[in-house]
Design an enzyme around this catalytic site. Structure first.
Site, mmCIF file in Angstrom:
data_model
loop_
_atom_site.group_PDB
_atom_site.id
_atom_site.type_symbol
_atom_site.label_atom_id
_atom_site.label_comp_id
_atom_site.label_asym_id
_atom_site.label_seq_id
_atom_site.Cartn_x
_atom_site.Cartn_y
_atom_site.Cartn_z
ATOM 1 N N ASP A 153 0.850 -1.171 0.000
ATOM 2 C CA ASP A 153 0.000 0.000 0.000
ATOM 3 C C ASP A 153 0.895 1.233 0.000
ATOM 4 O O ASP A 153 2.065 1.171 0.376
ATOM 5 C CB ASP A 153 -0.903 -0.023 1.238
ATOM 6 C CG ASP A 153 -1.970 1.053 1.202
ATOM 7 O OD1 ASP A 153 -2.094 1.710 0.161
ATOM 8 O OD2 ASP A 153 -2.661 1.221 2.214
ATOM 9 N N SER A 154 0.335 2.374 -0.395
ATOM 10 C CA SER A 154 1.152 3.574 -0.573
ATOM 11 C C SER A 154 1.315 4.395 0.691
ATOM 12 O O SER A 154 2.156 5.278 0.754
ATOM 13 C CB SER A 154 0.521 4.464 -1.643
ATOM 14 O OG SER A 154 -0.774 4.880 -1.225
ATOM 15 N N GLY A 155 0.471 4.134 1.694
ATOM 16 C CA GLY A 155 0.424 4.979 2.870
ATOM 17 C C GLY A 155 -0.784 5.892 2.882
ATOM 18 O O GLY A 155 -1.039 6.598 3.859
ATOM 19 N N GLY A 156 -1.555 5.870 1.798
ATOM 20 C CA GLY A 156 -2.723 6.730 1.717
ATOM 21 C C GLY A 156 -3.790 6.410 2.738
ATOM 22 O O GLY A 156 -4.449 7.309 3.276
ATOM 23 N N PHE A 157 -3.973 5.123 3.039
ATOM 24 C CA PHE A 157 -5.017 4.735 3.984
ATOM 25 C C PHE A 157 -4.779 5.337 5.361
ATOM 26 O O PHE A 157 -5.721 5.603 6.110
ATOM 27 C CB PHE A 157 -5.095 3.207 4.087
ATOM 28 C CG PHE A 157 -6.077 2.731 5.130
ATOM 29 C CD1 PHE A 157 -7.434 2.885 4.945
ATOM 30 C CD2 PHE A 157 -5.629 2.143 6.303
ATOM 31 C CE1 PHE A 157 -8.344 2.463 5.899
ATOM 32 C CE2 PHE A 157 -6.531 1.708 7.273
ATOM 33 C CZ PHE A 157 -7.894 1.874 7.069
ATOM 34 N N ASP A 240 -2.649 8.200 -2.910
ATOM 35 C CA ASP A 240 -3.908 8.874 -3.194
ATOM 36 C C ASP A 240 -4.330 9.696 -1.989
ATOM 37 O O ASP A 240 -3.897 9.446 -0.874
ATOM 38 C CB ASP A 240 -4.988 7.856 -3.557
ATOM 39 C CG ASP A 240 -5.075 6.703 -2.546
ATOM 40 O OD1 ASP A 240 -4.109 6.517 -1.770
ATOM 41 O OD2 ASP A 240 -6.090 5.991 -2.528
ATOM 42 N N GLN A 284 -10.594 6.920 -6.570
ATOM 43 C CA GLN A 284 -11.225 7.586 -5.435
ATOM 44 C C GLN A 284 -12.460 8.337 -5.932
ATOM 45 O O GLN A 284 -12.846 8.225 -7.088
ATOM 46 C CB GLN A 284 -10.230 8.533 -4.755
ATOM 47 C CG GLN A 284 -9.100 7.826 -4.018
ATOM 48 C CD GLN A 284 -9.588 7.025 -2.812
ATOM 49 O OE1 GLN A 284 -10.697 7.225 -2.317
ATOM 50 N NE2 GLN A 284 -8.759 6.106 -2.340
ATOM 51 N N GLY A 316 -11.063 3.738 -1.051
ATOM 52 C CA GLY A 316 -12.008 4.614 -0.386
ATOM 53 C C GLY A 316 -13.223 3.935 0.184
ATOM 54 O O GLY A 316 -14.199 4.607 0.537
ATOM 55 N N ASP A 366 -7.686 -7.609 -0.169
ATOM 56 C CA ASP A 366 -6.829 -7.720 1.018
ATOM 57 C C ASP A 366 -7.603 -7.199 2.208
ATOM 58 O O ASP A 366 -8.508 -6.363 2.062
ATOM 59 C CB ASP A 366 -5.538 -6.909 0.858
ATOM 60 C CG ASP A 366 -5.762 -5.447 1.203
ATOM 61 O OD1 ASP A 366 -5.452 -5.044 2.343
ATOM 62 O OD2 ASP A 366 -6.282 -4.686 0.348
ATOM 63 N N CYS A 407 -11.355 -29.257 6.855
ATOM 64 C CA CYS A 407 -10.360 -28.193 6.699
ATOM 65 C C CYS A 407 -8.962 -28.780 6.831
ATOM 66 O O CYS A 407 -8.702 -29.636 7.681
ATOM 67 C CB CYS A 407 -10.587 -27.110 7.745
ATOM 68 S SG CYS A 407 -9.344 -25.787 7.720
ATOM 69 N N CYS A 409 -6.154 -27.011 7.526
ATOM 70 C CA CYS A 409 -5.245 -26.158 8.279
ATOM 71 C C CYS A 409 -4.536 -26.953 9.367
ATOM 72 O O CYS A 409 -4.892 -28.097 9.652
ATOM 73 C CB CYS A 409 -6.005 -24.982 8.898
ATOM 74 S SG CYS A 409 -6.984 -25.412 10.361
ATOM 75 N N CYS A 412 -7.068 -28.003 12.338
ATOM 76 C CA CYS A 412 -8.052 -29.050 12.045
ATOM 77 C C CYS A 412 -7.392 -30.360 11.630
ATOM 78 O O CYS A 412 -7.805 -31.445 12.070
ATOM 79 C CB CYS A 412 -9.009 -28.565 10.957
ATOM 80 S SG CYS A 412 -10.010 -27.142 11.455
ATOM 81 N N HIS A 439 -5.836 -21.354 10.480
ATOM 82 C CA HIS A 439 -7.150 -21.828 10.036
ATOM 83 C C HIS A 439 -7.872 -20.761 9.214
ATOM 84 O O HIS A 439 -8.431 -21.059 8.136
ATOM 85 C CB HIS A 439 -8.027 -22.209 11.234
ATOM 86 C CG HIS A 439 -9.461 -22.404 10.848
ATOM 87 N ND1 HIS A 439 -9.934 -23.582 10.324
ATOM 88 C CD2 HIS A 439 -10.518 -21.537 10.856
ATOM 89 C CE1 HIS A 439 -11.223 -23.451 10.032
ATOM 90 N NE2 HIS A 439 -11.597 -22.214 10.352
#
Length: 499
Positions: A153-157, A240, A284, A316, A366, A407, A409, A412, A439
């Protein structure tokens, strides 16, 4: 944008089942079978599975192969420098270059996980340990001993998540360092001084601007790309201007939308590694999906720069907006963005959201949800909404079943019962958190595969209907009715939920 015809939908590079594009080249629109002259979109060209990528310009670090479609859902392969990624795909979040509770070997050596790509966060890595150190270690792949793909990620969040620590201007965003505080007690003075010393030392080997002895960090578009070039991730994001989706400030949204376009140009100009890193723009525009509205403004700007973009992200969202607004923005963007490039929906990770949005045409996701909820002792399971099992609850104390039958994992497959995990979690045993994390990620990877298999068999609609019906049995059957937003989103995707 002065020449854009805002009376037409903003779209480009579209194929059936979408309407023909409104881009300037017409996207090879053809007449319908009735011969009456109505324009219809051409058939999307498919590439056989196993086709070797050629990696050629204009995007020498990414090749996108679409293998099958089922309605608007796509089964694809995104070929990247560190190997192929099959989509739909959920990308686990390793914010600081690690998945909490798991080693890279836990991820790569497990048939239940076998993740092809993970996500890391530029802002946090720039703070600790510093991207120059990561660069000098050979990049994040070497630093964390991970030989597969990474998206950053760019850091925008952080403009939203750390809004109280951020000051946003045309130049960039200035963050207060969250690891430092003006309210430190005398007992922590020594630690603070050590942290400041470490920050001053890192200042000697970075061009990142700081003030007040590294208590403030200026993150410009150029800085975000600089850090991501240092990190060496396979997909990097443009910085962004992000506004909380629930903010009530039309002027701020308008400023952010146009600024996102200006910052994108600065990101492209600063990008030093287009030969082995792919820079994705982020759509955006708040929740405005009106004709000629802010989402259209951003999309129209991206259309003019399409030759530079190997893929696109939708940003966004997942910030507290209504689910009705959420799906409409996703639908709007998928109807606009080109079909021959991957679409990444940022910050979305609830299983139901993945099923719905894949039906609308999204490829990549993600979210911290599966790993974060594991740390609270909550496991993801099939069945009635919300599809979770609270292992710390009293009901699990004498339940001798595994979390989910079938499952694969570690928890399980190795026979850890709900009762055993309940006891371990109650005693704060870190192994229990690792097991539940494994899991939850295994559940997400299995869901990805189920979606891909359904698309391969041109049966995604049937799969989505069954998944939703398993979660919402209806009040007449002792469960919950399907939410209206799910019904509406599925209808937009061409999938009818039978009553």
């Amino acid at each position: 944008l002065a020449d854009v015809d805002w009376t037409k939908p903003i779209s480009w590079g579209k194929y059936h089942p979408y309407p023909p594009s409104s881009d300037h080249d017409g996207n090879n629109a053809i007449t319908d079978a009735d011969g009456k002259g109505a324009a219809v979109a051409p058939t999307l060209p498919l590439t056989p599975e196993g086709t070797i990528p050629s990696f050629k310009k204009p995007h020498p670090a990414l090749e996108f192969h679409i293998h099958s479609t089922s309605g608007r859902a796509r089964y694809t392969t995104v070929h990247l420098p560190h190997g192929p990624v099959s989509t739909p795909v959920f990308m686990p979040v390793g914010t600081k270059g690690t998945l909490k509770g798991l080693s890279p070997m836990d991820v790569t050596n497990s048939d239940a996980l076998n993740n092809q790509i993970i996500l890391a966060n530029t802002y946090h890595l720039a703070l600790q340990p510093g991207t120059e150190l990561i660069r000098d270690a050979g990049g994040l792949h070497s630093f964390m001993n991970w030989d597969r793909n990474i998206l950053t990620d760019s850091g925008g969040f952080q403009m939203v998540s750390l809004l109280t620590l951020a000051e946003i201007t045309e130049e960039g965003v200035t963050f207060e360092n969250p690891f430092l505080s003006n309210n430190d007690t005398n007992d922590s003075t020594e630690k603070k001084e050590e942290e400041e010393e470490e920050g001053n030392n890192s200042k000697k080997r970075t061009r990142q601007e700081t003030t007040d002895e590294s208590q403030r960090m200026l993150l410009r578009p150029e800085d975000s790309i600089y850090h991501q070039n240092n990190i060496g991730s396979d997909i990097i994001m443009a910085l962004d201007d992000v506004v909380s989706s629930v903010a009530d400030d039309k002027t701020r949204f308008e400023i952010a939308t146009y600024r996102t376009l200006r910052w994108l140009d600065r990101c492209y100009a600063a990008h030093r590694r287009p030969h082995d890193q792919n820079l994705f723009p982020i759509v955006q525009g708040g929740l405005d999906t009106s004709r000629g509205g802010l989402r259209d403004v951003c999309l129209a700007g991206f259309r003019l720069r399409d030759d530079k973009a190997p893929g696109y992200a939708i940003g966004g969202l997942a910030g507290g907006e209504s689910k009705d607004d959420f799906w409409k923005v996703v639908d709007h963007c998928c109807r606009a963005l080109p079909d021959t490039k991957p679409r990444y929906l940022m910050g979305v990770g609830y299983p139901l959201d993945l099923v719905v949005c894949t039906g609308l045409g999204v490829d990549m996701y993600d979210c911290v949800y599966p790993t974060r909820t594991a740390r609270f002792g909550v496991a993801l399971v099939d069945g009635e909404a919300p599809g979770t099992l609270r292992l710390k609850s009293h009901g699990c104390s004498e339940d001798y079943r595994v979390i989910m039958k079938g499952c694969k994992c570690m928890a399980c497959s190795e026979g850890y019962t709900r009762s055993r995990l309940h006891s371990m979690l109650k005693n704060d045993n870190p192994l229990a958190v690792s097991l539940v994390t494994h899991h939850n990620l295994a559940y997400m990877m299995a869901l990805n595969k189920r979606m891909r298999d359904a698309i391969k068999n041109n049966a995604y609609g049937e799969f989505a209907v069954q998944f939703i019906r398993d979660q919402y049995r209806g009040k007449d059957n002792g469960g919950q009715d399907v939410p209206k937003w799910v019904q509406d989103a599925m209808e937009a995707a061409g999938i009818k939920l039978c009553s």
